[in-house]
Design a protein around this motif. Structure first.
Motif, PDB file in Angstrom:
ATOM      1  N   SER A 108      -0.127   7.257   3.410  1.00 28.45           N
ATOM      2  CA  SER A 108       0.970   7.399   2.435  1.00 28.45           C
ATOM      3  C   SER A 108       1.240   6.059   1.753  1.00 28.45           C
ATOM      4  N   ARG A 109       1.111   4.955   2.501  1.00 31.97           N
ATOM      5  CA  ARG A 109       1.307   3.637   1.870  1.00 31.97           C
ATOM      6  C   ARG A 109       0.253   3.379   0.795  1.00 31.97           C
ATOM      7  N   LEU A 110      -0.992   3.778   1.100  1.00 35.65           N
ATOM      8  CA  LEU A 110      -2.054   3.557   0.109  1.00 35.65           C
ATOM      9  C   LEU A 110      -1.804   4.393  -1.150  1.00 35.65           C
ATOM     10  N   GLY A 120       9.300   3.708   8.907  1.00 40.11           N
ATOM     11  CA  GLY A 120       8.094   3.239   8.212  1.00 40.11           C
ATOM     12  C   GLY A 120       7.909   3.920   6.871  1.00 40.11           C
ATOM     13  N   SER A 121       8.274   5.219   6.786  1.00 40.63           N
ATOM     14  CA  SER A 121       8.154   5.939   5.513  1.00 40.63           C
ATOM     15  C   SER A 121       8.985   5.252   4.433  1.00 40.63           C
ATOM     16  N   TYR A 137       0.911   2.677  -2.987  1.00 38.34           N
ATOM     17  CA  TYR A 137       0.347   1.430  -3.507  1.00 38.34           C
ATOM     18  C   TYR A 137      -0.439   1.690  -4.796  1.00 38.34           C
ATOM     19  N   SER A 138      -1.231   2.787  -4.795  1.00 32.80           N
ATOM     20  CA  SER A 138      -2.003   3.056  -6.017  1.00 32.80           C
ATOM     21  C   SER A 138      -1.120   3.619  -7.129  1.00 32.80           C
ATOM     22  N   LEU A 139      -0.045   4.321  -6.750  1.00 24.79           N
ATOM     23  CA  LEU A 139       0.860   4.848  -7.783  1.00 24.79           C
ATOM     24  C   LEU A 139       1.602   3.720  -8.496  1.00 24.79           C
ATOM     25  N   ILE A 187       6.298  11.727   0.140  1.00 28.18           N
ATOM     26  CA  ILE A 187       4.834  11.716   0.318  1.00 28.18           C
ATOM     27  C   ILE A 187       4.483  11.812   1.802  1.00 28.18           C
ATOM     28  N   ASN A 188       5.212  11.093   2.626  1.00 29.40           N
ATOM     29  CA  ASN A 188       4.966  11.142   4.069  1.00 29.40           C
ATOM     30  C   ASN A 188       5.183  12.543   4.634  1.00 29.40           C
TER      31      ASN A 188
END
Lengths: 314, 543
Positions: free
Chosen positions: B414-416, B322-323, B419-421, B435-436
């Protein structure tokens, strides 16, 4: 040359960070046509050729080979395209025949078709006598022939050649030129980049000049000349004592400018076609001007290139 | 060189002299090779002419024969009636293990890495060969070399069997697993070779790879010596678990190989291809294979901790997968969009195989949830129908539920972040993984340090403040009862629901992707290639 579009660049862009390697380039190449692609180093020639060859993807826009998008149908493009990159590697422990055999297999040529394609390509490029020679031991010129042979194996209707004449000796260049004309006469569309402009001028039907990723000019050399320098430079030599009268006469004519005389030689700019030039010569003689020589300088591709480009790099 | 010959005119048949036997054989072999992968043919030609192969092969033969003589002489005069097979086999195994576990995997790495360094990969990639053919061709070439090395030492190994002390099954299993390990290492090496084009990174990766090969090789060699050769033990072929254990190991190894190959082919495929879809399909396949074996062993073992440990592995697996999946970009090329399902059922089932961080998140979380549900069913079925050793209780259920909540929350956060990056930079899979990892470390370290400071650097007791500390919370859940701190599970359930909801809000673009029309030129080309066929009408709900 037919009017079937084989290569089409449509508003092509490619950026690397802040560098705009290819900036909104659009043009077409037709079947049986040889298009010279020229520009200073770093102009974006290789980048656009790599996009055409499905080795890179555009940031915006698209390119088409025989109507297929390089971005969305790379597999169909690859069947129709032969690409000769400017830098090409060869394999260790492989001879010329094995090298071509491998690529023929990679293009899906099987059995007698493969043998026939290899035999013909070797004959065409003159590599048949070097079939058993290891590819790593070939000279630069021979490697270039091998690379061209590889690009021709699957009989593609489109060829993209990046600097094919670089590093070749004069004889090999002449032979390459003949080969390219021969391929164009078979109906193949060729896009060729080169820094040897005299060579390109002789083998290309049209040229496209790019700099800093932008297409500056496109067409036949004469068409570009007319666009960038609408006048022709004419040199006339008079008999002794007739120079001043000739200069005065020329200065009074329409379409003539920049009249300069050095001893008996007069140089001037004439705006018009070749036919206008012939009329001018006749009128000069009818006017009683005593000329011993009259010649107009056709502008070369190098002149056009130097006039169009600024030599800027990015 | 330019002759007045068209390269593509029909060939005339020159009059040929009758072929010799070898010419006929050569032609026949050449015809058979039509069916082989072109890369395999080229690599085999190259390998068998290379100095590296020649030297390795000669050294193998020389050492093999030298060891035969030394081994026999050293055991004289008991060699005819003593059990000296294990000593001789140990030597042969060492001689074989070096090329099989080190030289061949590293050659596979170099073979692909060198193509990318030398620029030959580019001319290879513009042929009609697919990325899969390229990777599998390289792998097949490595397997061919393994076969040659095995063949070279086969007389020596046969000689070992003639002596006493080793049975044929043990010899066979040792050699077979050496082959399997080498195969996995070759797949891994090919994957490593595709990770970067940069020369300095390639150097760094090659050093790392050599270390990995040495470590794995050393562990396997030591295991064989410790387990069989020194102790003189034989394979427990008559034990009931012998075949299931071996099948589990082999299917695991094959599944790993498939994953490495699919990732490697994704790395070198064209940018507008769907690189993520095949990887997700393989991840799902792993899930099925693993669940099948877990079921078998659950029925056999029926221990309480077994399913908890297995769920821990499943959570780690989907967290890692998932990471990487949540680092993907959701931009689909028109090429990929041509294949998108159109029906409601098709979209509901197959949207999660499309590239994208949101679909990747849902894919990982839902798969782990599927494992959880399956384990629940299996656990309660074992409790009811089993031998009484397994009892599904609240502790067991809480552990799995809280583990799933942690995966949902950490992956989601971590996805969010990624996503913002994306508005500012172009994040890649590696950044998402980093990040994860950072989040997982911070989630544990931060509350622990805070409580340590509050308590004046004396080790703190577990409190609800540690709810982000997934290690401690799960240990407490597994060992004791987390429901003595009811706020923790409640916080985690609410957190998982909230984070999951946030994901749904930020993945609308991925969910609303619709099929793009196939261009007319492509349709015309297909019609020209297959004049009799016509566009199939949509007839099933999956399309």
């Amino acid at each position: 040359m037919s009017d079937q579009t084989m290569i089409e660049l449509r508003r092509l862009h490619r950026t690397f960070g802040r560098t705009h390697a290819v900036n909104d380039i659009s043009f077409e190449v037709y079947a049986g046509e040889v298009l010279g692609y020229i520009g200073p180093n770093g102009a974006g020639k290789t980048t656009s050729m790599r996009i055409l060859s499905t080795l890179d993807i555009p940031s915006r826009g698209d390119a088409y080979i025989d109507g297929f998008s390089v971005l969305n149908d790379p597999d169909r493009v690859r069947c129709r395209l032969g690409f000769m990159p400017d830098a090409y590697g060869t394999y260790a422990n492989v001879n010329c025949h094995e090298y071509l055999d491998f690529f023929a297999r990679s293009y899906g040529l099987l059995g007698p078709d493969r043998d026939r394609a290899i035999r013909r390509v070797m004959a065409f490029t003159g590599l048949d006598v070097l079939a058993d020679k290891p590819t790593r031991g070939l000279s630069k010129g021979m490697k270039q022939r091998l690379c061209l042979g590889r690009a021709l194996l699957h009989d593609p209707p489109v060829l993209v050649l990046d600097e094919p004449a670089a590093g070749l000796d004069p004889r090999a260049r002449i032979e390459l030129r003949e080969m390219i004309r021969n391929l164009a006469s078979q109906g193949k569309a060729l896009l060729i980049s080169s820094h040897i402009l005299t060579e390109l001028a002789e083998m290309c039907d049209r040229v496209a000049i790019i700099e800093r990723g932008c297409l500056l000019a496109m067409g036949t050399v004469e068409e570009i000349q007319r666009k960038v320098r609408p006048h022709r430079e004419v040199v006339a030599r008079t008999l002794p004592g007739a120079t001043e009268a000739a200069c005065q006469w020329l200065a009074g004519q329409a379409g003539i400018s920049n009249v300069q005389a050095v001893e008996q030689v007069i140089r001037f700019a004439h705006q018009g076609t070749e036919e206008d030039e012939a009329n001018l010569l006749r009128e000069m003689i009818l006017a009683g001007l005593r000329l011993s020589e009259f010649a107009s300088h056709a502008i070369s591709l190098e002149d056009v290139f130097m006039h169009v480009t600024r030599g800027e790099v990015q | 060189m330019a002759q007045e010959i068209s390269p593509f005119a029909p060939a005339e048949r020159p009059a040929l002299a009758p072929d010799s036997f070898w010419q006929q054989m050569d032609r026949r072999l050449n015809r058979w090779s039509e069916w082989l992968n072109p890369i395999l043919v080229k690599e085999a030609r190259q390998a068998f002419k290379s100095n590296q192969f020649l030297i390795t092969f000669l050294l193998l033969l020389v050492f093999g024969w030298a060891w035969s003589i030394i081994g026999v002489v050293a055991q004289m005069p008991h060699v005819q009636f003593g059990s000296g097979a294990s000593v001789l086999l140990g030597g042969y195994f060492l001689i074989l293990a070096l090329p099989i576990l080190l030289v061949i995997p590293f050659s596979a790495f170099r073979s692909l890495a060198a193509e990318r360094e030398d620029g030959t990969f580019e001319i290879l990639s513009i042929t009609t060969l697919t990325a899969r053919q390229i990777v599998l061709g390289k792998l097949a070439s490595a397997v061919l070399q393994m076969m040659v090395y095995y063949s070279a030492l086969s007389p020596c190994i046969a000689f070992t069997y003639l002596l006493r002390g080793m049975d044929v099954v043990t010899i066979g299993v040792i050699l077979f697993y050496t082959f399997v390990i080498s195969l996995v290492l070759c797949c891994f090496s090919l994957l490593v070779a595709t990770l970067t084009r940069s020369r300095h990174w390639q150097v760094l990766l090659s050093v790392g790879l050599v270390l990995v090969l040495f470590v794995v090789g050393f562990i396997w060699i030591m295991s064989v010596f410790e387990g069989f050769l020194d102790s003189g033990l034989s394979m427990p072929v008559h034990e009931p678990e012998f075949w299931p254990v071996n099948w589990t190991l082999v299917t695991g190894a094959v599944a790993l190989c498939v994953l490495f190959v699919v990732i490697a082919q994704g790395q070198i495929s064209f940018a507008s291809d769907n690189r993520s879809g095949p990887i997700r399909r393989v991840l799902l396949l792993h899930q099925f294979v693993t669940l099948a074996w877990i079921t078998y062993w659950q029925v056999t073992i029926q221990e309480e901790e077994y399913l908890m440990v297995m769920f821990g592995f499943a959570a780690a697996y989907w967290m890692l997968a998932g990471s990487l999946l949540t680092g993907e970009s959701a931009r689909l090329s028109p090429r990929v969009k041509r294949q998108l399902p159109q029906t409601w059922v098709g979209r509901m089932l197959f949207t999660w195989f499309n590239p994208g961080s949101g679909t990747g998140y849902v894919f990982a979380v839902v798969n782990l949830l599927a494992v959880l549900v399956y384990f629940l069913v299996m656990g309660y079925a074992t409790t009811v129908f089993g031998n009484g050793r397994f009892n599904a209780d609240a502790k067991w259920l809480s552990f799995m539920l809280l583990t799933w909540c942690y995966v949902t929350i950490y992956l989601g956060i971590s996805r969010l972040i990624v996503y913002s990056l994306r508005s500012y930079i172009r994040p890649n899979l590696f950044l998402s993984l980093v990040i994860n990892i950072l989040l997982a470390i911070l989630g544990c370290a931060f509350p622990f340090l805070v409580e340590l400071l509050i308590n004046g650097f004396t080790p703190p007791e577990y409190t609800p403040l540690q709810f982000t500390n997934w290690i401690w919370t799960l240990v407490i859940t597994g060992d004791k009862d987390i429901w003595s701190h009811p706020v923790v599970p409640i916080l985690l359930f609410v957190g998982a629901g909230f984070v999951g909801l946030l994901q749904l809000l930020t993945m609308q673009q991925e969910l609303w992707q619709s099929r793009a029309m196939t261009p007319l030129r492509v349709t015309q080309d297909d019609a020209a290639k297959h004049p009799s066929s016509h566009e199939p009408e949509r007839s099933d709900p999956w399309d």
